[in-house]
Design an enzyme around this catalytic site. Structure first.
Site, PDB file in Angstrom:
ATOM      1  N   CYS A  79      28.098 -36.410   4.361  1.00 40.72           N
ATOM      2  CA  CYS A  79      28.450 -37.101   3.270  1.00 40.72           C
ATOM      3  C   CYS A  79      27.755 -36.565   1.915  1.00 40.72           C
ATOM      4  CB  CYS A  79      28.232 -38.842   3.587  1.00 40.72           C
ATOM      5  SG  CYS A  79      29.297 -39.155   4.782  1.00 40.72           S
TER       6      CYS A  79
HETATM    7  N1  NAD Z   1      30.244 -39.621   9.275  1.00 38.69           N
HETATM    8  C1  NAD Z   1      29.950 -40.370   8.475  1.00 38.69           C
HETATM    9  O1  NAD Z   1      28.793 -41.003   8.324  1.00 38.69           O
HETATM   10  C2  NAD Z   1      30.751 -40.874   7.422  1.00 38.69           C
HETATM   11  C3  NAD Z   1      30.583 -41.921   6.668  1.00 38.69           C
HETATM   12  C4  NAD Z   1      31.565 -42.247   5.670  1.00 38.69           C
HETATM   13  C5  NAD Z   1      32.732 -41.607   5.222  1.00 38.69           C
HETATM   14  N2  NAD Z   1      32.961 -40.401   5.879  1.00 38.69           N
HETATM   15  C6  NAD Z   1      34.080 -39.639   5.788  1.00 38.69           C
HETATM   16  O2  NAD Z   1      35.088 -39.824   6.670  1.00 38.69           O
HETATM   17  C7  NAD Z   1      35.832 -38.837   7.044  1.00 38.69           C
HETATM   18  C8  NAD Z   1      35.766 -38.333   8.441  1.00 38.69           C
HETATM   19  O3  NAD Z   1      34.342 -37.940   8.932  1.00 38.69           O
HETATM   20  P1  NAD Z   1      33.868 -37.959  10.123  1.00 38.69           P
HETATM   21  O4  NAD Z   1      32.353 -38.126  10.012  1.00 38.69           O
HETATM   22  O5  NAD Z   1      34.421 -39.144  11.028  1.00 38.69           O
HETATM   23  O6  NAD Z   1      34.471 -36.666  10.871  1.00 38.69           O
HETATM   24  P2  NAD Z   1      34.411 -36.014  12.409  1.00 38.69           P
HETATM   25  O7  NAD Z   1      34.157 -34.588  12.267  1.00 38.69           O
HETATM   26  O8  NAD Z   1      33.286 -36.560  13.234  1.00 38.69           O
HETATM   27  O9  NAD Z   1      35.888 -36.427  12.904  1.00 38.69           O
HETATM   28  C9  NAD Z   1      36.956 -36.114  12.367  1.00 38.69           C
HETATM   29  C10 NAD Z   1      38.176 -35.875  13.567  1.00 38.69           C
HETATM   30  O10 NAD Z   1      39.104 -35.692  12.991  1.00 38.69           O
HETATM   31  C11 NAD Z   1      39.787 -34.773  13.925  1.00 38.69           C
HETATM   32  N3  NAD Z   1      40.814 -33.983  13.208  1.00 38.69           N
HETATM   33  C12 NAD Z   1      40.825 -33.134  12.586  1.00 38.69           C
HETATM   34  N4  NAD Z   1      42.094 -32.715  11.758  1.00 38.69           N
HETATM   35  C13 NAD Z   1      42.956 -33.614  12.333  1.00 38.69           C
HETATM   36  C14 NAD Z   1      44.456 -33.834  12.483  1.00 38.69           C
HETATM   37  N5  NAD Z   1      44.892 -33.006  11.458  1.00 38.69           N
HETATM   38  N6  NAD Z   1      45.049 -34.890  13.202  1.00 38.69           N
HETATM   39  C15 NAD Z   1      44.152 -35.388  14.002  1.00 38.69           C
HETATM   40  N7  NAD Z   1      42.667 -35.382  13.893  1.00 38.69           N
HETATM   41  C16 NAD Z   1      42.148 -34.587  13.295  1.00 38.69           C
HETATM   42  C17 NAD Z   1      38.689 -33.629  14.604  1.00 38.69           C
HETATM   43  O11 NAD Z   1      38.993 -33.385  15.779  1.00 38.69           O
HETATM   44  C18 NAD Z   1      37.507 -34.942  14.703  1.00 38.69           C
HETATM   45  O12 NAD Z   1      37.594 -35.539  15.801  1.00 38.69           O
HETATM   46  C19 NAD Z   1      35.299 -37.712   6.232  1.00 38.69           C
HETATM   47  O13 NAD Z   1      35.860 -37.587   4.818  1.00 38.69           O
HETATM   48  C20 NAD Z   1      33.707 -37.908   5.926  1.00 38.69           C
HETATM   49  O14 NAD Z   1      33.459 -37.645   4.553  1.00 38.69           O
HETATM   50  C21 NAD Z   1      31.855 -40.107   7.024  1.00 38.69           C
END
Ligand code: NAD
Length: 445
Positions: free
Chosen positions: A273
């Site tokens: 992030c």
């Molecule tokens: N990790 C954090 O602390 C956090 C906090 C707030 C916001 N976010 C935001 O949330 C979003 C997700 O982050 P995250 O940390 O959960 O990412 P992550 O990489 O942990 O998880 C994303 C998941 O999506 C899957 N994926 C990718 N493309 C896909 C598709 N087309 N269809 C289905 N699944 C798919 C991946 O395999 C993965 O398991 C990002 O935009 C991030 O900026 C993350």
């Protein structure tokens, strides 16, 4: 009017909730809906993750395996790689990654891929929500036209909203249910139904007038952190130059009960992030001819911290009449923050790379991260993965310098300061007592 139908099914918890992307954000979210009586269906491209969920196992620290198992057995939670099941969902929430390209431009290709799957199956009566962090305008400039290409109409047939995720991995105090949620729809109906859905699982829901406001609010939150951490890092380097204890300065300033909020320096920023999100905002601003100077400056200061840490190691070794080349350096912690296993954008990777470039023999210990790999191959050992070593007496004693990069809670820091000759503490992990009793020479950020 689909609004009233959807509101009714949400309130009666008949609405079937689909979450696309079961990572740090999506898995806790779909689990929370299932826990609160909804039927939750997770969509993944990673078959191994979907299989784990269906086997009642978790791969995210904040979601207990026992909870997944209970919900799967009760038939309230399931994961799939078959996107045809999207048709059966009344609400679909997108939680896919939003990385940056090498050029530091937003990469919304994962959002587009997820939206494409929805578009193929969009039907009357669905609410679509984007949660992935992205630039203001993504929901109504990118997603809306895609969904409208189906011939279905906004408000008449489907609803569309943005609601940013604020999950804080590894923080037991704040979990999905007690982190207030901002919701902004592209229409009033969309806002109302999306807010109603989230209010079933989250205590406080704050509705705003548009998806753009919700998108910008998320970026303000993370830019605020990046800029303030940048300021703390600059202060740390300034204090180092003036030979003043930064941490004591911050502690003193934080006694002011108004108008001050403490932020702390560190080896650099990491995670999915803070290092990335401000670029989404500055990129969008540039499209409109606006140059955001704070964001650029914070990035410059924060990205130089690994270099500064390496300089502290060099200074410490130099005082011991040792060259960096051939010195053995042990990092404690490679995760980007304490008590989690996430190494995405972790400053430890850059520190290791730089130390290797100087010819150091680098090892690391991290109880949460078994192995790290590097895509950068400009060092002799670059590209070569490293595995966590045991924090044995021999390992600590034989290191010329120990660098605390992540202040994990379960490390015996007293043992480290008793056995190592030199410790560089980038996190203020060593409290006053440890510092007083230490046999190691300690250099603090
Ligand atoms: N990790 C954090 O602390 C956090 C906090 C707030 C916001 N976010 C935001 O949330 C979003 C997700 O982050 P995250 O940390 O959960 O990412 P992550 O990489 O942990 O998880 C994303 C998941 O999506 C899957 N994926 C990718 N493309 C896909 C598709 N087309 N269809 C289905 N699944 C798919 C991946 O395999 C993965 O398991 C990002 O935009 C991030 O900026 C993350």
């Amino acid at each position: 009017m689909i609004k009233s139908e959807l509101l009714k099914s949400v309130k009666e918890k008949r609405a079937r909730v689909g979450v696309i992307g079961l990572g740090y954000v999506g898995l806790p979210l779909v689990t929370e809906f299932a826990r609160r009586g909804f039927r939750g269906l997770g969509f993944e491209v990673d078959e191994a993750k979907a299989a784990k969920i269906n086997a009642g196992e978790s791969y995210i620290g904040d979601v207990p395996g026992a909870q997944i198992k209970e919900l799967v057995v009760a038939g309230r939670l399931r994961a799939t790689t078959n996107f045809d099941h999207l048709k059966n969902c009344d609400a679909i929430i997108i939680c896919v990654p939003t990385p940056l390209r090498k050029t530091k431009e937003p990469d919304v290709s994962f959002i587009l891929a997820a939206a494409e799957e929805i578009k193929k199956r969009l039907r009357r009566g669905q609410l679509i929500i984007l949660e992935s962090t992205t630039y203001p305008g993504t929901t109504d400039e990118v997603l809306l036209p895609m969904l409208q290409e189906t011939g279905l109409g906004l408000d008449e047939d489907f609803l569309l909203a943005f609601s940013p995720e604020r999950v804080d991995p590894g923080n037991p105090e704040f979990q999905t249910h007690n982190i207030p949620k901002v919701v902004g729809g592209v229409t009033e109906d969309s806002t109302e139904v999306a807010a109603s859905l989230y209010s079933q699982i989250v205590r406080d829901v704050h509705a705003v007038s548009s998806a753009r406001v919700a998108e910008a609010a998320k970026l303000l939150e993370n830019t605020f952190r990046a800029v303030n951490i940048g300021m703390a890092n600059e202060m740390a380097r300034l204090c180092y130059a003036l030979n003043i204890d930064t941490w004591e300065v911050i502690r003193a300033a934080a006694t002011k009960p108004f108008g001050f909020m403490p932020f702390y320096p560190g080896p650099g920023i990491g995670g999915h992030c803070i290092p990335l999100d401000p670029h989404y905002l500055s990129w969008k601003a540039r499209q409109h001819g606006f140059d955001s100077r704070f964001i650029g400056l914070a990035e410059e200061v924060n990205s130089r911290m690994p270099e500064h840490v390496v300089q502290l190691v060099a200074d410490g070794l130099n005082d011991d009449r040792k060259a960096m080349k051939g010195s053995r350096v042990l990092l404690i912690g490679v995760a980007y923050k304490k008590d989690i296993d996430d190494v995405r954008e972790s400053p430890a990777l850059s520190i290791i790379d730089r130390l290797r470039l100087k010819g150091c023999d680098v090892r690391y210990h991290d109880p949460f991260v078994r192995q790290v790999s590097f895509d950068d191959s400009h060092t002799e050992g670059g590209g070569r993965p490293l595995s966590s070593v045991e924090l044995s007496e021999d390992e600590i004693r034989s290191s010329d310098c120990v660098v605390i990069v992540t202040n994990h809670s379960n490390i015996d820091y007293a043992r480290v300061t008793a056995l190592a000759p030199l410790v560089v503490d980038t996190r203020n992990a060593l409290n006053g007592d440890l510092r007083r009793d230490s046999r190691a020479r300690i250099i603090r950020l």
